[in-house]
Design a protein around this motif. Structure first.
Motif, mmCIF file in Angstrom:
data_model
loop_
_atom_site.group_PDB
_atom_site.id
_atom_site.type_symbol
_atom_site.label_atom_id
_atom_site.label_comp_id
_atom_site.label_asym_id
_atom_site.label_seq_id
_atom_site.Cartn_x
_atom_site.Cartn_y
_atom_site.Cartn_z
ATOM 1 N N LEU A 89 -9.725 17.875 77.245
ATOM 2 C CA LEU A 89 -11.024 18.501 76.993
ATOM 3 C C LEU A 89 -11.259 19.718 77.885
ATOM 4 O O LEU A 89 -12.096 20.564 77.563
ATOM 5 C CB LEU A 89 -12.149 17.476 77.199
ATOM 6 C CG LEU A 89 -12.073 16.218 76.322
ATOM 7 C CD1 LEU A 89 -13.231 15.278 76.636
ATOM 8 C CD2 LEU A 89 -12.078 16.604 74.845
ATOM 9 N N ASP A 90 -10.561 19.785 79.011
ATOM 10 C CA ASP A 90 -10.741 20.920 79.923
ATOM 11 C C ASP A 90 -9.388 21.316 80.505
ATOM 12 O O ASP A 90 -9.193 21.293 81.718
ATOM 13 C CB ASP A 90 -11.734 20.562 81.028
ATOM 14 C CG ASP A 90 -12.103 21.764 81.898
ATOM 15 O OD1 ASP A 90 -11.918 22.905 81.422
ATOM 16 O OD2 ASP A 90 -12.544 21.556 83.038
ATOM 17 N N VAL A 91 -8.459 21.643 79.623
ATOM 18 C CA VAL A 91 -7.106 21.987 80.066
ATOM 19 C C VAL A 91 -7.119 23.185 80.998
ATOM 20 O O VAL A 91 -6.482 23.177 82.063
ATOM 21 C CB VAL A 91 -6.201 22.250 78.845
ATOM 22 C CG1 VAL A 91 -4.880 22.866 79.285
ATOM 23 C CG2 VAL A 91 -5.950 20.964 78.091
ATOM 24 N N ASN A 92 -7.855 24.214 80.641
ATOM 25 C CA ASN A 92 -7.856 25.429 81.461
ATOM 26 C C ASN A 92 -8.447 25.165 82.838
ATOM 27 O O ASN A 92 -7.889 25.589 83.857
ATOM 28 C CB ASN A 92 -8.642 26.540 80.762
ATOM 29 C CG ASN A 92 -8.581 27.846 81.525
ATOM 30 O OD1 ASN A 92 -7.498 28.349 81.827
ATOM 31 N ND2 ASN A 92 -9.751 28.402 81.853
ATOM 32 N N GLY A 93 -9.569 24.442 82.875
ATOM 33 C CA GLY A 93 -10.209 24.176 84.157
ATOM 34 C C GLY A 93 -9.347 23.331 85.082
ATOM 35 O O GLY A 93 -9.222 23.614 86.277
ATOM 36 N N ILE A 94 -8.731 22.296 84.522
ATOM 37 C CA ILE A 94 -7.920 21.385 85.333
ATOM 38 C C ILE A 94 -6.655 22.062 85.823
ATOM 39 O O ILE A 94 -6.337 22.046 87.025
ATOM 40 C CB ILE A 94 -7.573 20.118 84.529
ATOM 41 C CG1 ILE A 94 -8.836 19.306 84.244
ATOM 42 C CG2 ILE A 94 -6.546 19.264 85.291
ATOM 43 C CD1 ILE A 94 -8.607 18.143 83.299
ATOM 44 N N PHE A 111 7.611 26.788 84.855
ATOM 45 C CA PHE A 111 6.754 27.350 83.805
ATOM 46 C C PHE A 111 7.053 28.836 83.605
ATOM 47 O O PHE A 111 7.066 29.326 82.469
ATOM 48 C CB PHE A 111 5.281 27.143 84.156
ATOM 49 C CG PHE A 111 4.740 25.796 83.777
ATOM 50 C CD1 PHE A 111 4.434 25.506 82.453
ATOM 51 C CD2 PHE A 111 4.544 24.815 84.734
ATOM 52 C CE1 PHE A 111 3.931 24.260 82.092
ATOM 53 C CE2 PHE A 111 4.047 23.563 84.385
ATOM 54 C CZ PHE A 111 3.747 23.288 83.065
ATOM 55 N N GLN A 112 7.277 29.541 84.691
ATOM 56 C CA GLN A 112 7.573 30.967 84.573
ATOM 57 C C GLN A 112 8.902 31.210 83.872
ATOM 58 O O GLN A 112 9.018 32.124 83.048
ATOM 59 C CB GLN A 112 7.577 31.616 85.973
ATOM 60 C CG GLN A 112 6.196 31.673 86.593
ATOM 61 C CD GLN A 112 6.158 32.343 87.964
ATOM 62 O OE1 GLN A 112 5.093 32.671 88.478
ATOM 63 N NE2 GLN A 112 7.316 32.539 88.575
ATOM 64 N N ASP A 113 9.892 30.368 84.168
ATOM 65 C CA ASP A 113 11.199 30.527 83.521
ATOM 66 C C ASP A 113 11.134 30.189 82.041
ATOM 67 O O ASP A 113 11.721 30.890 81.202
ATOM 68 C CB ASP A 113 12.239 29.648 84.223
ATOM 69 C CG ASP A 113 12.537 30.132 85.636
ATOM 70 O OD1 ASP A 113 12.230 31.291 85.945
ATOM 71 O OD2 ASP A 113 13.073 29.319 86.432
ATOM 72 N N HIS A 114 10.429 29.114 81.701
ATOM 73 C CA HIS A 114 10.357 28.699 80.293
ATOM 74 C C HIS A 114 9.447 29.621 79.477
ATOM 75 O O HIS A 114 9.707 29.861 78.294
ATOM 76 C CB HIS A 114 9.852 27.257 80.185
ATOM 77 C CG HIS A 114 10.880 26.223 80.512
ATOM 78 N ND1 HIS A 114 11.163 25.837 81.802
ATOM 79 C CD2 HIS A 114 11.703 25.504 79.708
ATOM 80 C CE1 HIS A 114 12.104 24.914 81.795
ATOM 81 N NE2 HIS A 114 12.459 24.685 80.545
ATOM 82 N N GLY A 115 8.371 30.101 80.107
ATOM 83 C CA GLY A 115 7.415 30.924 79.365
ATOM 84 C C GLY A 115 7.640 32.408 79.519
ATOM 85 O O GLY A 115 6.903 33.200 78.908
ATOM 86 N N HIS A 116 8.629 32.799 80.350
ATOM 87 C CA HIS A 116 8.893 34.223 80.612
ATOM 88 C C HIS A 116 7.602 34.932 81.026
ATOM 89 O O HIS A 116 7.191 35.940 80.444
ATOM 90 C CB HIS A 116 9.498 34.905 79.374
ATOM 91 C CG HIS A 116 10.747 34.229 78.876
ATOM 92 N ND1 HIS A 116 11.951 34.273 79.552
ATOM 93 C CD2 HIS A 116 10.965 33.468 77.770
ATOM 94 C CE1 HIS A 116 12.860 33.587 78.890
ATOM 95 N NE2 HIS A 116 12.295 33.083 77.794
ATOM 96 N N SER A 140 1.266 29.618 78.236
ATOM 97 C CA SER A 140 2.392 28.685 78.298
ATOM 98 C C SER A 140 1.970 27.346 78.870
ATOM 99 O O SER A 140 2.339 26.288 78.351
ATOM 100 C CB SER A 140 3.506 29.301 79.149
ATOM 101 O OG SER A 140 4.592 28.397 79.282
ATOM 102 N N VAL A 141 1.181 27.382 79.935
ATOM 103 C CA VAL A 141 0.720 26.139 80.575
ATOM 104 C C VAL A 141 -0.194 25.355 79.635
ATOM 105 O O VAL A 141 -0.035 24.141 79.452
ATOM 106 C CB VAL A 141 -0.008 26.451 81.897
ATOM 107 C CG1 VAL A 141 -0.688 25.199 82.443
ATOM 108 C CG2 VAL A 141 0.963 27.008 82.918
ATOM 109 N N GLN A 142 -1.140 26.034 79.035
ATOM 110 C CA GLN A 142 -2.077 25.346 78.152
ATOM 111 C C GLN A 142 -1.377 24.763 76.934
ATOM 112 O O GLN A 142 -1.670 23.626 76.524
ATOM 113 C CB GLN A 142 -3.180 26.311 77.712
ATOM 114 C CG GLN A 142 -4.142 26.698 78.823
ATOM 115 C CD GLN A 142 -5.246 27.595 78.344
ATOM 116 O OE1 GLN A 142 -5.330 27.951 77.176
ATOM 117 N NE2 GLN A 142 -6.119 28.007 79.261
#
Length: 214
Positions: A89-94, A111-116, A140-142
């Motif tokens: 419900l609050d992916v960005n905030g968490i 995350f940086q390697d997978h999401g470039h 990428s994180v969300q």
């Protein structure tokens, strides 16, 4: 039993690969332990239920134990599923907070390697040690966390559905078992009363012995 084995397998796999996957920021060690615990509980309840079902008339206590165990497992699974659902419900905030204050550099680097990407919102927003992108990792994180959380709690609620179906089956078996027990007692009492009645009738018609003359 299969759902318990699946939960044990998932919990063991998560625990074994926790340090080498981005999943470690979503499936914490507490969730891994919870999955292993509820999997063990479901598996044990299935064994108890099979033992009771093999002879329901003489093993009523086993069936009752199975019912209580499966109720406990269902509540446990539901609680884990609801907790994971609330995280969506609050992916960005968490996870923006976790990126900036909690996650170690190795997780950010994954995350940086997978999401470039680089940093959270941009390359200046708490990046890992090395990155060469002008875009942040927020998308990428969300996307990753939302998808993984949804997949996990959906599986848990599917296990809850299986447990509820097993619980209903156990209650039906208990009802049939109790009806059969009452029927047998009713038959036994009817036979006993018939025998007593026959004995009483036979006693009334026993002829008196004739006196003998010496």
């Amino acid at each position: 039993m299969l759902s318990g084995a699946a939960e044990l397998t998932a919990g063991g796999y998560f625990k074994a690969t926790n340090k080498t996957s981005r999943r470690s920021v979503i499936i914490s060690s507490s969730i891994e332990n919870a999955l292993l615990s509820v999997g063990s509980l479901v598996f044990a309840s299935a064994v108890v239920g099979v033992i009771g079902a093999l002879s329901p008339l003489s093993r009523k206590k086993w069936l009752l134990a199975y019912v209580w165990l499966i109720v406990l497992a269902t509540l446990f699974e539901t609680g884990i599923g609801i907790w994971m659902w609330t995280r969506t419900l609050d992916v960005n905030g968490i996870y923006s907070y976790n990126w900036r204050n909690v996650w170690p550099g190795v997780i950010k680097q994954m995350f940086q390697d997978h999401g470039h990407c680089c940093g959270y919102l941009n390359p200046l927003d708490s990046p890992a040690d090395s990155c060469n992108s002008a875009f942040g990792c927020v998308v990428s994180v969300q996307k990753y966390t939302q998808g993984y959380l949804t997949y996990t709690y959906t599986c848990l609620f599917a296990f809850v559905f299986v447990d509820v179906a097993a619980l209903l089956s156990a209650l039906v078996l208990l009802t049939i078992r109790n009806d059969e027990e009452r029927l047998r007692w009713s038959r036994a009492n009817a036979i006993f009363r018939s025998l007593k009645k026959a004995e009483s009738v036979a006693t009334l018609y026993i002829p008196e012995p004739k006196p003998t003359h010496t």
